[in-house]
Structure formats: structure tokens, C-alpha cells
Design a protein around this motif. Structure first.
Motif, PDB file in Angstrom:
ATOM      1  N   ASP A 180       0.797  -1.238   0.000  1.00  0.00           N
ATOM      2  CA  ASP A 180       0.000   0.000   0.000  1.00  0.00           C
ATOM      3  C   ASP A 180       0.825   1.282   0.000  1.00  0.00           C
ATOM      4  O   ASP A 180       0.496   2.234  -0.731  1.00  0.00           O
ATOM      5  CB  ASP A 180      -0.969   0.024   1.185  1.00  0.00           C
ATOM      6  CG  ASP A 180      -1.924  -1.152   1.160  1.00  0.00           C
ATOM      7  OD1 ASP A 180      -1.939  -1.869   0.143  1.00  0.00           O
ATOM      8  OD2 ASP A 180      -2.644  -1.356   2.148  1.00  0.00           O
ATOM      9  N   PRO A 181       1.916   1.378   0.814  1.00  0.00           N
ATOM     10  CA  PRO A 181       2.659   2.646   0.818  1.00  0.00           C
ATOM     11  C   PRO A 181       3.150   3.045  -0.572  1.00  0.00           C
ATOM     12  O   PRO A 181       3.198   4.239  -0.892  1.00  0.00           O
ATOM     13  CB  PRO A 181       3.835   2.355   1.757  1.00  0.00           C
ATOM     14  CG  PRO A 181       3.316   1.294   2.682  1.00  0.00           C
ATOM     15  CD  PRO A 181       2.439   0.431   1.816  1.00  0.00           C
ATOM     16  N   TYR A 182       3.470   2.058  -1.420  1.00  0.00           N
ATOM     17  CA  TYR A 182       3.967   2.382  -2.756  1.00  0.00           C
ATOM     18  C   TYR A 182       2.890   2.977  -3.659  1.00  0.00           C
ATOM     19  O   TYR A 182       3.188   3.611  -4.671  1.00  0.00           O
ATOM     20  CB  TYR A 182       4.593   1.148  -3.419  1.00  0.00           C
ATOM     21  CG  TYR A 182       5.910   0.792  -2.780  1.00  0.00           C
ATOM     22  CD1 TYR A 182       7.025   1.602  -2.955  1.00  0.00           C
ATOM     23  CD2 TYR A 182       6.035  -0.333  -1.991  1.00  0.00           C
ATOM     24  CE1 TYR A 182       8.232   1.295  -2.355  1.00  0.00           C
ATOM     25  CE2 TYR A 182       7.239  -0.651  -1.386  1.00  0.00           C
ATOM     26  CZ  TYR A 182       8.335   0.172  -1.574  1.00  0.00           C
ATOM     27  OH  TYR A 182       9.517  -0.136  -0.973  1.00  0.00           O
ATOM     28  N   TYR A 183       1.627   2.731  -3.301  1.00  0.00           N
ATOM     29  CA  TYR A 183       0.551   3.387  -4.053  1.00  0.00           C
ATOM     30  C   TYR A 183       0.668   4.904  -3.879  1.00  0.00           C
ATOM     31  O   TYR A 183       0.470   5.677  -4.806  1.00  0.00           O
ATOM     32  CB  TYR A 183      -0.819   2.886  -3.563  1.00  0.00           C
ATOM     33  CG  TYR A 183      -1.328   1.693  -4.351  1.00  0.00           C
ATOM     34  CD1 TYR A 183      -0.652   0.481  -4.325  1.00  0.00           C
ATOM     35  CD2 TYR A 183      -2.455   1.791  -5.152  1.00  0.00           C
ATOM     36  CE1 TYR A 183      -1.104  -0.602  -5.071  1.00  0.00           C
ATOM     37  CE2 TYR A 183      -2.915   0.720  -5.896  1.00  0.00           C
ATOM     38  CZ  TYR A 183      -2.235  -0.476  -5.847  1.00  0.00           C
ATOM     39  OH  TYR A 183      -2.671  -1.532  -6.604  1.00  0.00           O
ATOM     40  N   LEU A 184       1.010   5.305  -2.654  1.00  0.00           N
ATOM     41  CA  LEU A 184       1.139   6.747  -2.390  1.00  0.00           C
ATOM     42  C   LEU A 184       2.405   7.292  -3.050  1.00  0.00           C
ATOM     43  O   LEU A 184       2.397   8.392  -3.622  1.00  0.00           O
ATOM     44  CB  LEU A 184       1.173   6.998  -0.879  1.00  0.00           C
ATOM     45  CG  LEU A 184       1.077   8.457  -0.455  1.00  0.00           C
ATOM     46  CD1 LEU A 184      -0.220   9.096  -0.957  1.00  0.00           C
ATOM     47  CD2 LEU A 184       1.141   8.576   1.068  1.00  0.00           C
ATOM     48  N   THR A 185       3.484   6.519  -2.984  1.00  0.00           N
ATOM     49  CA  THR A 185       4.744   6.927  -3.611  1.00  0.00           C
ATOM     50  C   THR A 185       4.521   7.241  -5.088  1.00  0.00           C
ATOM     51  O   THR A 185       4.998   8.249  -5.609  1.00  0.00           O
ATOM     52  CB  THR A 185       5.781   5.783  -3.466  1.00  0.00           C
ATOM     53  OG1 THR A 185       6.014   5.610  -2.077  1.00  0.00           O
ATOM     54  CG2 THR A 185       7.074   6.086  -4.178  1.00  0.00           C
ATOM     55  N   TRP A 186       3.761   6.367  -5.739  1.00  0.00           N
ATOM     56  CA  TRP A 186       3.496   6.538  -7.169  1.00  0.00           C
ATOM     57  C   TRP A 186       2.653   7.794  -7.411  1.00  0.00           C
ATOM     58  O   TRP A 186       2.975   8.616  -8.260  1.00  0.00           O
ATOM     59  CB  TRP A 186       2.766   5.283  -7.693  1.00  0.00           C
ATOM     60  CG  TRP A 186       2.414   5.348  -9.139  1.00  0.00           C
ATOM     61  CD1 TRP A 186       3.213   5.023 -10.199  1.00  0.00           C
ATOM     62  CD2 TRP A 186       1.162   5.773  -9.701  1.00  0.00           C
ATOM     63  NE1 TRP A 186       2.538   5.211 -11.373  1.00  0.00           N
ATOM     64  CE2 TRP A 186       1.278   5.676 -11.101  1.00  0.00           C
ATOM     65  CE3 TRP A 186      -0.045   6.223  -9.156  1.00  0.00           C
ATOM     66  CZ2 TRP A 186       0.241   6.008 -11.963  1.00  0.00           C
ATOM     67  CZ3 TRP A 186      -1.078   6.560 -10.008  1.00  0.00           C
ATOM     68  CH2 TRP A 186      -0.925   6.457 -11.393  1.00  0.00           C
ATOM     69  N   LYS A 187       1.616   7.949  -6.586  1.00  0.00           N
ATOM     70  CA  LYS A 187       0.720   9.097  -6.764  1.00  0.00           C
ATOM     71  C   LYS A 187       1.463  10.410  -6.475  1.00  0.00           C
ATOM     72  O   LYS A 187       1.216  11.434  -7.120  1.00  0.00           O
ATOM     73  CB  LYS A 187      -0.483   8.950  -5.812  1.00  0.00           C
ATOM     74  CG  LYS A 187      -1.606   9.938  -6.062  1.00  0.00           C
ATOM     75  CD  LYS A 187      -2.329   9.653  -7.364  1.00  0.00           C
ATOM     76  CE  LYS A 187      -3.436  10.644  -7.633  1.00  0.00           C
ATOM     77  NZ  LYS A 187      -3.991  10.480  -9.002  1.00  0.00           N
ATOM     78  N   ALA A 188       2.379  10.363  -5.488  1.00  0.00           N
ATOM     79  CA  ALA A 188       3.111  11.570  -5.077  1.00  0.00           C
ATOM     80  C   ALA A 188       3.891  12.171  -6.244  1.00  0.00           C
ATOM     81  O   ALA A 188       4.057  13.397  -6.329  1.00  0.00           O
ATOM     82  CB  ALA A 188       4.052  11.238  -3.922  1.00  0.00           C
TER      83      ALA A 188
END
Ligand SMILES: NC(=O)c1ccc[n+]([C@@H]2O[C@H](COP(=O)([O-])OP(=O)(O)OC[C@H]3O[C@@H](n4cnc5c(N)ncnc54)[C@H](O)[C@@H]3O)[C@@H](O)[C@H]2O)c1
Length: 436
Positions: free
Chosen positions: A276-284
């Protein structure tokens, strides 16, 4: 329409459709069934659908008896792969996978495919709620345009919201029905109809937008990933300094405020924390922002299986043996204790790394009789050994990877030649036991 829907919910006349009947969807179905709702489950996995039709469970903590009662007697649970039956349900709860692609980019294909299936059958009065973990914006920016293309208007003709799933398989203290649930809607009416359903089965926490709800789920899992990374890093440092990290954590947690204990291990596993944290990394990246804590935590956590292999080599070395040619047993392959889920388990990486070193590797896990192929290990096909003290004695090294409660740890210690303990199950120092 909003009031009519909520009245149907209170009268238990609303039919709940659940798309994706896995570790999240099936326990969720159970909660609605317990509260007297009719549930229609949808899945593209025909095997699961066929099993459910005869009341057979494929998840350890969901009992056959419960399913049989609701499939065969009350007839309140049906399962199908025919999405035309979406027309018959009032609520559509989406619980499909949100994995990562090969380069750690979000794979939204399951969410988008489900949304397309919903769009084909969307009608006035439908309530659609995404439950899958994902980056902020998925519900409004990715799902909604597909639904709006039908010509129906959100908040007017149909309702849309996001409510993250917090299910923690194997947790004896909390389950779907006792974990407060965050609810959100694209419009105030959407929030109202989403909340009026979930509050019948659980305590709800309303937030102002789906983006807040999506971000809260990522925050929860990033918090865990970062803290686990921190203790994993300290584990490696303290190991070098000759200090037992688990004893340090036990001492620190005697502080009654301002400290929450997290424990090191052989690496992250499961469908949530490593992903899940990488979903935010990508969106960031869309916002020209770098999520440095997430990247660093990922780097340290990904390193852990390599650290375990290095310690395995060192332990064997002390017995004048090498990894090459040794027989190694992985004790436990599930990603955490007492569950039958091996997704993203560090045991899989460990298996591959140790085999590459020329060792012969087996595993024993009563929860996972066989496993593979897996997303990152397409060629993997493994079968658990049959446990016996003699079998344990036949391995040069036993690596405790998963600390299942049912393992006979004393018997294993008595019979093993050498043990590498990644979970601190052997708390007392012993000449046979090394830590990693
Ligand atoms: N497992 C957990 O502990 C947990 C906890 C919290 C949140 N989540 C999140 O919940 C979501 C679901 O996770 P899960 O563990 O239940 O996954 P899962 O793989 O166990 O189940 C997903 C199900 O969806 C089905 N599916 C896939 N595409 C479909 C489609 N187009 N239409 C219908 N069915 C489809 C699959 O066949 C499978 O049965 C993920 O986003 C995950 O991150 C999981």
C-alpha cells in the motif's frame, strides 16, 4: 431515494452485492449475513464460486457450517460469476486485489475491470463502495468517470463512496465486526447511504471525502511499514554490537506512554504493508513529491531476507559447514503467525535466495500444505514436508520464519542440529540457536 434505501437497510430488505470474495470480501459477507442481510457475492474465480455454492469455505477462519447454513438453509448467501445479477442488488461493495506491478507501480486493473462490470449494469438507486486499499483519488478520479459514462449522475441517480477495509486475518481480538470502519461519500447523500449500511454491522467513523478515507488507510499501513523498518535497522545494528534487540524492545515498552512496540522479522509480507505505501509513492510523483520515509522503509525491509541468508551462512560456518550443499528447513512460510496466507511472504524470497546459494531447501507449514506459483516466483511449486522429530534432525539448519503457535518449539530445539531464529521464539540463549 436516499431515505428509501436507508429504510430498506434497517428493514433488512437491502441486498448486499460483494465483488471479490477473498480474505476481505468473504469475512465482510459473513458480517452482513450475521445481521440478517441477503448477500450476493461476485467473483471471477469460478473455483471459489463453485465452493461457495455448496457452502465450502476456502479461508481458514470462515467455517463451512456457517456458509452451509446461509447457502442451503436460510438461502441468504448466493455466489455467482454472472455480473448481470448486479441489477438485483442495492449495494455493490468492491473488495478486489490492488497489487503492485513489476516496477512497484499500482496495478489498478482489478478495480477498473470491476468498475467496468458495474457500469454495464448500473441502475438508478445503486450504491457503489470501494473497499480495496489504494491511493487517494482512485474513487473519484479513476472509478467515477467510468460510472458517469453511463449517463447516470453521482449523488442524484446512484451513490459512490470509499470505505477502507481493516480486516486483520488471524487477529483473535479484532475482526471485521469489531473494528471501527471509516466511511466516506462523493456527496453528502452518498456519505449518508454508505454510512447507513455500515453502521448496521460496525461502528462507523465519517470523514469528509473519499480522498481522506483513502489517505487514512495508506497512513495506517505506512505507519506500520516505517516503524517495522526502524526496528529492523536497529536489529542489524544491535546484532553487530552484540545486543539482543528483542530484550531492548521489551525494556522500552515498559514505558507506559509515547512508545509503541514494533518487532523485527525476516521481512514484510502480506497483501497490505509491503504494497500500500507504494501506491502513495506513485501518486506523489504526480505532485512532484518524493515520499522519502516510504522509500527508506521499503529499502530496509526489502533487505531483511538478505540479512537472514547472511546470518544462515554465518551460523553454518560456525559448524564448519557452508550454505552450498547444506539441507535447510524453513519453519513456517505464511507471512505471519497462525494464518494460511503466503502472499508476499519473505519465506518465498528466502527460499529463492538460499537455493541460489546451492543449498537444498524444504519447508514445514501446517497451514500451507503446498504453495506456488506466485506473482514474483512464477516457477515455484513447493510442498510442505511431513513433520517429525527425525525429519527436523535431518536438516543442517532450521530457520524459524513464521512463529505459528502450534509448532512444538521445545521438541524442535531438542532435535535440530542448528536453529536460526528470526522471530525470537527462543528467548533464552542456547548454543544451538542463532538470531537473525
Ligand atoms: N487481506 C487482508 O488482510 C486485507 C486487509 C485490509 C485490506 N485489504 C485490501 O482488500 C483488497 C482485497 O484483498 P484480499 O486480501 O481480499 O484479496 P484476495 O485476493 O484474497 O481476494 C480478492 C478476490 O477478488 C477476486 N477478483 C479479482 N478480480 C475480480 C473482478 N474483476 N471481479 C470479481 N472478482 C474479482 C479474486 O478472484 C479474489 O477472489 C485489497 O485491496 C487489499 O489490499 C486486504
Amino acid at each position: 431515494m436516499k431515505n428509501k434505501l436507508c429504510s430498506k437497510v434497517v428493514a433488512r430488505e437491502a441486498v448486499i452485492g460483494i465483488i471479490g470474495l477473498g480474505y476481505v470480501g468473504l469475512p465482510l459477507a459473513r458480517e452482513f449475513l450475521k445481521e440478517g442481510f441477503k448477500v450476493c457475492g461476485f467473483d471471477v474465480d469460478l473455483n471459489k464460486v463453485e465452493m461457495l455454492k455448496t457452502g465450502q469455505s476456502y479461508i481458514k477462519h470462515i467455517q463451512d457450517d456457517f456458509l452451509k447454513k446461509h447457502v442451503l438453509e436460510t438461502k441468504k448467501l448466493t455466489a455467482t460469476s454472472d455480473f448481470a445479477r448486479l441489477a438485483d442488488v442495492d449495494y455493490i461493495l468492491v473488495c478486489v486485489p490492488t497489487p503492485l506491478g513489476k516496477h512497484r507501480n499500482p496495478d489498478l486493473s482489478y478495480v477498473l475491470n470491476s468498475t467496468r462490470s458495474i457500469a454495464q449494469h448500473l441502475r438508478t438507486g445503486h450504491v457503489v463502495v470501494l473497499e480495496s486499499s489504494t491511493y487517494p483519488g482512485t474513487t473519484e478520479d479513476d472509478m467515477m468517470p467510468i460510472l458517469e459514462a453511463t449517463g447516470l449522475k453521482v449523488g442524484v441517480d446512484y451513490y459512490l463512496g470509499y470505505s477502507p477495509e481493516r480486516e486483520d486475518p488471524g487477529n483473535k481480538d479484532f475482526s471485521t465486526g469489531t473494528i471501527p470502519k471509516i466511511v466516506s461519500g462523493v456527496t453528502p447523500d452518498c456519505l449518508e447511504v454508505v454510512d447507513c449500511l455500515y453502521r448496521e454491522i460496525v461502528t462507523t467513523v465519517r470523514v469528509s471525502t473519499p480522498k481522506v478515507a483513502e489517505a487514512s488507510k495508506i497512513l495506517e499501513n505506512t505507519y506500520r511499514a516505517v516503524n517495522i523498518a526502524m526496528v529492523n535497522e536497529l536489529k542489524m545494528l544491535f546484532d553487530r554490537m552484540g545486543i539482543n534487540v528483542w530484550e531492548v524492545i521489551d525494556a522500552a515498552k515498559s514505558k507506559p506512554f509515547g512508545f509503541q512496540a514494533f518487532y523485527p522479522g525476516p521481512g514484510l509480507g502480506g497483501h497490505c504493508i509491503p504494497i500500500d505505501p507504494y501506491y502513495l509513492t506513485w501518486k506523489a510523483k504526480e505532485y512532484e513529491f518524493t515520499t522519502r520515509f516510504i522509500e527508506l522503509a521499503g529499502e530496509i525491509n526489502t533487505q531483511q531476507p538478505y540479512f537472514v541468508v547472511q546470518k544462515a551462512g554465518a551460523a553454518l560456518n560456525q559448524h564448519n559447514k557452508s550454505l552450498r550443499g547444506s539441507r535447510i528447513l524453513l519453519l513456517g512460510v505464511a507471512y505471519k503467525k497462525d494464518i494460511d496466507d503466503v502472499r508476499e511472504s519473505p519465506a518465498l524470497t528466502l527460499h529463492e535466495l538460499i537455493v541460489k546459494q546451492g543449498a537444498l531447501v524444504d519447508y514445514y507449514d501446517p497451514f500451507i500444505p503446498e504453495t506456488g506459483p506466485h506473482r514474483h516466483f512464477p516457477g515455484m511449486k513447493l510442498r510442505s514436508i511431513v513433520y517429525s522429530p527425525a525429519a527436523i534432525a535431518s536438516y543442517d539448519l532450521v530457520i524459524v520464519v513464521t512463529d505459528h503457535s502450534s509448532f512444538a518449539y521445545d521438541e524442535i530445539l531438542a532435535n535440530a542440529q542448528l536453529i536460526l531464529d528470526t522471530r525470537n521464539v527462543y528467548r533464552l540463549a542456547h548454543e544451538k540457536v542463532f538470531k537473525a
